[in-house]
Design a protein around this motif. Structure first.
Motif, PDB file in Angstrom:
ATOM      1  N   TRP A   1       8.975   7.897  -0.592  1.00  0.00           N
ATOM      2  CA  TRP A   1       9.914   7.341  -1.568  1.00  0.00           C
ATOM      3  C   TRP A   1      11.184   6.818  -0.902  1.00  0.00           C
ATOM      4  CZ3 TRP A   1       8.394   5.284  -5.656  1.00  0.00           C
ATOM      5  CH2 TRP A   1       9.334   4.761  -6.554  1.00  0.00           C
ATOM      6  N   ALA A   2      11.577   7.361   0.231  1.00  0.00           N
ATOM      7  CA  ALA A   2      12.731   6.824   0.957  1.00  0.00           C
ATOM      8  C   ALA A   2      12.473   5.377   1.354  1.00  0.00           C
ATOM      9  CB  ALA A   2      13.030   7.670   2.188  1.00  0.00           C
TER      10      ALA A   2
ATOM     11  N   THR B   1       0.954  11.708  -0.159  1.00  0.00           N
ATOM     12  CA  THR B   1       1.588  11.187  -1.375  1.00  0.00           C
ATOM     13  C   THR B   1       0.671  10.152  -2.005  1.00  0.00           C
ATOM     14  OG1 THR B   1       3.778  11.483  -0.419  1.00  0.00           O
ATOM     15  CG2 THR B   1       3.615   9.976  -2.280  1.00  0.00           C
TER      16      THR B   1
ATOM     17  N   PRO C   1      13.531   9.111  -8.543  1.00  0.00           N
ATOM     18  CA  PRO C   1      12.595   9.602  -7.524  1.00  0.00           C
ATOM     19  C   PRO C   1      11.156   9.559  -8.040  1.00  0.00           C
ATOM     20  CG  PRO C   1      14.523  11.008  -7.611  1.00  0.00           C
ATOM     21  CD  PRO C   1      14.630  10.051  -8.778  1.00  0.00           C
ATOM     22  N   GLY C   2      10.318   8.809  -7.357  1.00  0.00           N
ATOM     23  CA  GLY C   2       8.912   8.692  -7.733  1.00  0.00           C
ATOM     24  C   GLY C   2       8.612   7.654  -8.790  1.00  0.00           C
TER      25      GLY C   2
ATOM     26  N   ARG D   1       4.838  12.902   3.529  1.00  0.00           N
ATOM     27  CA  ARG D   1       5.461  13.659   2.432  1.00  0.00           C
ATOM     28  C   ARG D   1       6.077  12.701   1.399  1.00  0.00           C
ATOM     29  NH1 ARG D   1       8.583  15.767   6.305  1.00  0.00           N
ATOM     30  NH2 ARG D   1      10.393  15.563   4.975  1.00  0.00           N
ATOM     31  N   PHE D   2       6.120  13.174   0.173  1.00  0.00           N
ATOM     32  CA  PHE D   2       6.674  12.402  -0.937  1.00  0.00           C
ATOM     33  C   PHE D   2       8.059  11.840  -0.588  1.00  0.00           C
ATOM     34  CE2 PHE D   2       9.580  12.381  -4.526  1.00  0.00           C
ATOM     35  CZ  PHE D   2       8.955  11.510  -5.396  1.00  0.00           C
ATOM     36  N   GLU D   3       8.943  12.679  -0.057  1.00  0.00           N
ATOM     37  CA  GLU D   3      10.313  12.264   0.249  1.00  0.00           C
ATOM     38  C   GLU D   3      10.327  11.112   1.253  1.00  0.00           C
ATOM     39  OE1 GLU D   3       9.209  15.429   0.530  1.00  0.00           O
ATOM     40  OE2 GLU D   3      10.107  16.260  -1.295  1.00  0.00           O
ATOM     41  N   GLN D   4       9.416  11.158   2.223  1.00  0.00           N
ATOM     42  CA  GLN D   4       9.352  10.108   3.239  1.00  0.00           C
ATOM     43  C   GLN D   4       8.867   8.794   2.629  1.00  0.00           C
ATOM     44  OE1 GLN D   4       6.726  12.456   5.684  1.00  0.00           O
ATOM     45  NE2 GLN D   4       8.305  12.699   7.262  1.00  0.00           N
TER      46      GLN D   4
END
Length: 159
Positions: free
Chosen positions: A41-42, A114, A91-92, A36-39
């Motif tokens: 980008w973290a 992603t 973010p991103g 996932r995007f959040e994972q």
């Protein structure tokens, strides 16, 4: 006179591709990471940890100032070289530039996880002439950074 100007909405990865095309000393690569995007980008957005892992020439990176999404990052190389980067981190999206170097990362959601892009380059006079030669040398470095980021994301996702 018309107020209806055309507007092009670009996701961060497409935007980074445009930045690569506009900078003759830049190398660009992208991949799809099955997370996932959040994972993603973290991991990517943790500059102090991830920059030395992604870019082998960097021994350490330290955030020395922060004002909203604007940062100052001081990087050190293995041979003692130093660089101060002005950074925009959202973010991103990450855009970094020092006196002689450019760097960028971008991420956007994708049906398979992603889409992630990485840019690295030089800011030197006459770089346009050297770009074809540099591409053969630098493109594997960009591809390696993409691979290492994917490995880091997978490692952090393990239970």
């Amino acid at each position: 006179m018309s107020q209806d100007w055309p507007v092009a909405e670009l996701d961060p990865v497409r935007r980074l591709r445009v930045m690569a095309a506009a900078n003759p000393g830049a190398m660009f690569g992208e991949t799809v990471i099955p997370a996932r995007f959040e994972q993603v980008w973290a991991v990517a957005g943790d500059l102090e940890v991830e920059l030395p892992r992604l870019i082998h020439d960097i021994r350490s990176a330290r955030i020395t100032a922060r004002d909203g999404d604007r940062l100052e990052v001081r990087a050190r190389g293995h041979l003692g070289q130093r660089a101060r980067f002005d950074v925009v981190l959202r973010p991103g999206w990450c855009w970094m530039q020092s006196r002689y170097l450019l760097g960028g990362m971008a991420a956007a959601p994708h049906p398979d996880g992603t889409r992630f892009a990485f840019l690295g380059g030089l800011r030197l006079p006459g770089i346009r002439v050297l770009h074809p030669l540099l591409g053969r040398v630098a493109q594997p470095l960009v591809d390696g950074a993409l691979h290492r980021l994917e490995l880091d994301v997978r490692r952090r996702l393990r239970p």
